[in-house]
Design a protein around this motif. Structure first.
Motif, PDB file in Angstrom:
ATOM      1  N   PRO A   2      -1.877   2.027  -5.078  1.00  0.00           N
ATOM      2  CA  PRO A   2      -1.686   3.445  -4.756  1.00  0.00           C
ATOM      3  C   PRO A   2      -2.950   4.142  -4.264  1.00  0.00           C
ATOM      4  CG  PRO A   2      -1.911   3.163  -7.124  1.00  0.00           C
ATOM      5  CD  PRO A   2      -1.982   1.783  -6.524  1.00  0.00           C
ATOM      6  N   SER A   3      -2.732   5.165  -3.432  1.00  0.00           N
ATOM      7  CA  SER A   3      -3.782   6.097  -3.052  1.00  0.00           C
ATOM      8  C   SER A   3      -3.165   7.485  -2.960  1.00  0.00           C
ATOM      9  CB  SER A   3      -4.444   5.690  -1.742  1.00  0.00           C
ATOM     10  OG  SER A   3      -3.493   5.558  -0.709  1.00  0.00           O
ATOM     11  N   ASN A  15       0.848  -1.188   0.000  1.00  0.00           N
ATOM     12  CA  ASN A  15       0.000   0.000   0.000  1.00  0.00           C
ATOM     13  C   ASN A  15       0.882   1.235   0.000  1.00  0.00           C
ATOM     14  OD1 ASN A  15      -2.531  -1.397   0.187  1.00  0.00           O
ATOM     15  ND2 ASN A  15      -2.055  -1.829   2.330  1.00  0.00           N
ATOM     16  N   ILE A  16       0.726   2.072  -1.012  1.00  0.00           N
ATOM     17  CA  ILE A  16       1.593   3.232  -1.178  1.00  0.00           C
ATOM     18  C   ILE A  16       0.730   4.491  -1.277  1.00  0.00           C
ATOM     19  CG2 ILE A  16       1.734   2.873  -3.691  1.00  0.00           C
ATOM     20  CD1 ILE A  16       4.622   3.970  -3.544  1.00  0.00           C
ATOM     21  N   LEU A  17       1.000   5.443  -0.405  1.00  0.00           N
ATOM     22  CA  LEU A  17       0.254   6.695  -0.361  1.00  0.00           C
ATOM     23  C   LEU A  17       1.120   7.827  -0.896  1.00  0.00           C
ATOM     24  CD1 LEU A  17      -2.092   8.556   0.573  1.00  0.00           C
ATOM     25  CD2 LEU A  17      -0.980   8.631   2.825  1.00  0.00           C
ATOM     26  N   PHE A  18       0.593   8.563  -1.862  1.00  0.00           N
ATOM     27  CA  PHE A  18       1.260   9.740  -2.399  1.00  0.00           C
ATOM     28  C   PHE A  18       0.655  10.973  -1.732  1.00  0.00           C
ATOM     29  CE2 PHE A  18       1.866   6.474  -5.547  1.00  0.00           C
ATOM     30  CZ  PHE A  18       3.142   6.700  -6.052  1.00  0.00           C
ATOM     31  N   VAL A  19       1.482  11.685  -0.942  1.00  0.00           N
ATOM     32  CA  VAL A  19       1.036  12.929  -0.310  1.00  0.00           C
ATOM     33  C   VAL A  19       1.548  14.074  -1.173  1.00  0.00           C
ATOM     34  CG1 VAL A  19       1.163  14.384   1.735  1.00  0.00           C
ATOM     35  CG2 VAL A  19       0.999  11.898   1.978  1.00  0.00           C
ATOM     36  N   ILE A  20       0.621  14.813  -1.775  1.00  0.00           N
ATOM     37  CA  ILE A  20       0.939  15.756  -2.845  1.00  0.00           C
ATOM     38  C   ILE A  20       0.741  17.187  -2.361  1.00  0.00           C
ATOM     39  CG2 ILE A  20       0.370  16.443  -5.207  1.00  0.00           C
ATOM     40  CD1 ILE A  20      -1.005  13.564  -5.388  1.00  0.00           C
ATOM     41  N   ASN A  21       1.783  17.981  -2.495  1.00  0.00           N
ATOM     42  CA  ASN A  21       1.667  19.415  -2.237  1.00  0.00           C
ATOM     43  C   ASN A  21       1.266  20.088  -3.549  1.00  0.00           C
ATOM     44  OD1 ASN A  21       2.069  22.186  -1.884  1.00  0.00           O
ATOM     45  ND2 ASN A  21       3.844  21.916  -0.573  1.00  0.00           N
ATOM     46  N   PRO A  22       0.045  20.595  -3.661  1.00  0.00           N
ATOM     47  CA  PRO A  22      -0.442  21.071  -4.965  1.00  0.00           C
ATOM     48  C   PRO A  22       0.218  22.352  -5.455  1.00  0.00           C
ATOM     49  CG  PRO A  22      -2.042  21.557  -3.244  1.00  0.00           C
ATOM     50  CD  PRO A  22      -0.975  20.715  -2.599  1.00  0.00           C
ATOM     51  N   SER A  27       3.650  23.247  -4.656  1.00  0.00           N
ATOM     52  CA  SER A  27       5.116  23.219  -4.620  1.00  0.00           C
ATOM     53  C   SER A  27       5.691  23.366  -6.024  1.00  0.00           C
ATOM     54  CB  SER A  27       5.619  21.916  -3.996  1.00  0.00           C
ATOM     55  OG  SER A  27       5.219  20.807  -4.769  1.00  0.00           O
ATOM     56  N   GLY A  28       6.752  24.151  -6.104  1.00  0.00           N
ATOM     57  CA  GLY A  28       7.449  24.330  -7.375  1.00  0.00           C
ATOM     58  C   GLY A  28       6.668  25.093  -8.420  1.00  0.00           C
ATOM     59  N   GLY A  29       5.469  25.557  -8.062  1.00  0.00           N
ATOM     60  CA  GLY A  29       4.646  26.281  -9.016  1.00  0.00           C
ATOM     61  C   GLY A  29       4.173  25.448 -10.181  1.00  0.00           C
ATOM     62  N   LYS A  30       4.127  24.115  -9.986  1.00  0.00           N
ATOM     63  CA  LYS A  30       3.753  23.217 -11.078  1.00  0.00           C
ATOM     64  C   LYS A  30       2.443  22.506 -10.765  1.00  0.00           C
ATOM     65  CE  LYS A  30       8.664  22.288 -11.859  1.00  0.00           C
ATOM     66  NZ  LYS A  30       9.727  21.256 -11.777  1.00  0.00           N
ATOM     67  N   SER A  31       1.614  22.320 -11.782  1.00  0.00           N
ATOM     68  CA  SER A  31       0.328  21.658 -11.600  1.00  0.00           C
ATOM     69  C   SER A  31       0.511  20.169 -11.308  1.00  0.00           C
ATOM     70  CB  SER A  31      -0.537  21.823 -12.853  1.00  0.00           C
ATOM     71  OG  SER A  31      -1.718  21.056 -12.751  1.00  0.00           O
ATOM     72  N   LYS A  32      -0.303  19.643 -10.401  1.00  0.00           N
ATOM     73  CA  LYS A  32      -0.284  18.204 -10.063  1.00  0.00           C
ATOM     74  C   LYS A  32      -1.620  17.544 -10.421  1.00  0.00           C
ATOM     75  CE  LYS A  32       3.386  19.532  -7.544  1.00  0.00           C
ATOM     76  NZ  LYS A  32       3.121  20.959  -7.390  1.00  0.00           N
ATOM     77  N   LEU A  33      -2.454  18.219 -11.209  1.00  0.00           N
ATOM     78  CA  LEU A  33      -3.812  17.735 -11.452  1.00  0.00           C
ATOM     79  C   LEU A  33      -3.833  16.383 -12.151  1.00  0.00           C
ATOM     80  CD1 LEU A  33      -5.655  21.036 -12.481  1.00  0.00           C
ATOM     81  CD2 LEU A  33      -5.735  19.817 -10.291  1.00  0.00           C
ATOM     82  N   ASN A  34      -2.846  16.105 -12.990  1.00  0.00           N
ATOM     83  CA  ASN A  34      -2.814  14.819 -13.700  1.00  0.00           C
ATOM     84  C   ASN A  34      -1.796  13.861 -13.097  1.00  0.00           C
ATOM     85  OD1 ASN A  34      -0.516  16.147 -14.505  1.00  0.00           O
ATOM     86  ND2 ASN A  34      -0.688  15.581 -16.670  1.00  0.00           N
ATOM     87  N   PHE A  35      -1.371  14.127 -11.855  1.00  0.00           N
ATOM     88  CA  PHE A  35      -0.331  13.297 -11.260  1.00  0.00           C
ATOM     89  C   PHE A  35      -0.811  11.866 -11.058  1.00  0.00           C
ATOM     90  CE2 PHE A  35       1.908  11.436  -7.647  1.00  0.00           C
ATOM     91  CZ  PHE A  35       3.214  11.532  -8.096  1.00  0.00           C
ATOM     92  N   ALA A  36      -2.030  11.689 -10.557  1.00  0.00           N
ATOM     93  CA  ALA A  36      -2.550  10.339 -10.317  1.00  0.00           C
ATOM     94  C   ALA A  36      -2.600   9.536 -11.618  1.00  0.00           C
ATOM     95  CB  ALA A  36      -3.934  10.408  -9.686  1.00  0.00           C
ATOM     96  N   GLY A  94      -1.971   8.004   7.282  1.00  0.00           N
ATOM     97  CA  GLY A  94      -1.615   6.939   6.357  1.00  0.00           C
ATOM     98  C   GLY A  94      -1.052   5.729   7.074  1.00  0.00           C
ATOM     99  N   LEU A  95      -0.187   5.967   8.046  1.00  0.00           N
ATOM    100  CA  LEU A  95       0.371   4.854   8.821  1.00  0.00           C
ATOM    101  C   LEU A  95      -0.739   4.138   9.591  1.00  0.00           C
ATOM    102  CD1 LEU A  95       3.741   6.234  10.240  1.00  0.00           C
ATOM    103  CD2 LEU A  95       3.308   5.000   8.103  1.00  0.00           C
ATOM    104  N   ALA A  96      -1.644   4.908  10.176  1.00  0.00           N
ATOM    105  CA  ALA A  96      -2.751   4.305  10.933  1.00  0.00           C
ATOM    106  C   ALA A  96      -3.664   3.498  10.025  1.00  0.00           C
ATOM    107  CB  ALA A  96      -3.545   5.397  11.647  1.00  0.00           C
TER     108      ALA A  96
END
Length: 290
Positions: A36-37, A4-11, A13-22, A54-56
């Motif tokens: 993934p989640s 089980n892998i969790l991606f914690v995304i800072n929307p 950071s770096g001034g870059k879009s993460k909308l299509n990251f998933a 996430g750990l819990a």
């Protein structure tokens, strides 16, 4: 069994879009190995809450998707545990990711996770607050404070802010105890380096190692202002150790007493602290998927 892998995304950071990251994760992550989640941070410090939850919830791996500040939040939860952290760099400098040779494009960094290569690194403690790349006192802490006040980030933002602040900056006197040995110095800034660089390949401590059990204490002494570009050049050419204005000492335990309270920075994030500063290294305490 899948991990089980969790991606914690800072929307932001770096001034870059993460909308299509998933979408990129589902395309490039090995879904035979991972389940993934995704979670998005909504405020400063939210990554700590999301990683703890996430750990819990039974996550095996938590991936910080952002810059050194986001990494610090996630790593602060995972450090000292059996759980694993991953990094997809999306910051303005990406100092830790660069030091770990993680690809700076998200597709390359996602694919790298599929290797399931584990590596443990040291972590730092600064008055009981954790850092993983570089902490600092003095001028670089001032610049980090200005960045937190919404100054444009990235190399040119750092450069322009530094130029505007340097002429009025006053250095301090410091009493520094390095593994029990006392020295006194006047300093423009002091960096406590776990890795070699701030980010953007600006190396303050060319020989610092993430897994040697030491911090590199980099004391930048007062210098004529015309030497500022020369010191900048030395950082980008990995030659700061050759400057007569720079002293680098390796240490496990550092105690610093300064003249007055002010900001310090931990992985680029400013925080106000007093005159007594205690810094130490925790060897191989953070497990990374690298």
């Amino acid at each position: 069994m899948k991990k089980n892998i969790l991606f914690v995304i800072n929307p932001i950071s770096g001034g870059k879009s993460k909308l299509n990251f998933a979408e990129k994760v589902f395309k490039h992550l090995n879904l035979n190995l991972f389940e993934p989640s995704f979670e998005f941070t909504k405020w400063h410090g939210h990554g700590i809450e999301l990683a703890s939850k996430g750990l819990a919830d039974g996550m095996d791996i938590i991936v910080a998707v952002g810059g050194d500040g986001t990494i610090n939040e996630i790593a602060s939860v995972l450090e000292g545990t059996k759980f694993t952290m991953g990094i997809v760099p999306f910051g303005s400098g990406n100092g830790l990711a660069r030091s770990l040779n993680i690809p700076l494009n998200e597709v390359g960094a996602i694919k790298r996770l599929n290797n399931l290569h584990y590596h443990s690194i040291d972590s730092g403690l600064f008055n009981n607050r954790k850092f993983f790349n570089i902490a600092g006192i003095g001028f670089d802490a001032l610049i980090s404070t200005r960045f937190a006040e919404n100054v444009k980030r990235g190399f040119w933002g750092y450069f322009k802010t530094s130029i505007s602040e340097i002429s009025n900056y006053k250095h301090q006197k410091y009493r520094i105890e390095i593994d029990g040995k006392l020295i006194e110095r006047e300093a423009f800034m002091i960096s406590l380096a776990n890795s070699s660089q701030f980010g953007n390949n600006a190396h303050i401590a060319p020989f610092a190692s993430l897994d040697d059990g030491f911090l590199d204490v980099c004391i930048v002494k007062p210098f004529p202002i015309y030497q500022f570009p020369v010191l900048g050049y030395r950082m980008f050419s990995k030659s700061t150790h050759k400057s007569k204005f720079v002293e680098i000492l390796k240490a496990r335990e550092i105690k610093i007493t300064r003249e007055y309270p002010s900001a310090v920075h931990l992985d680029g994030e400013p925080i106000q602290m007093g005159v007594e500063l205690n810094i130490s290294i925790k060897p191989l305490s953070l497990k990374l998927l690298n």
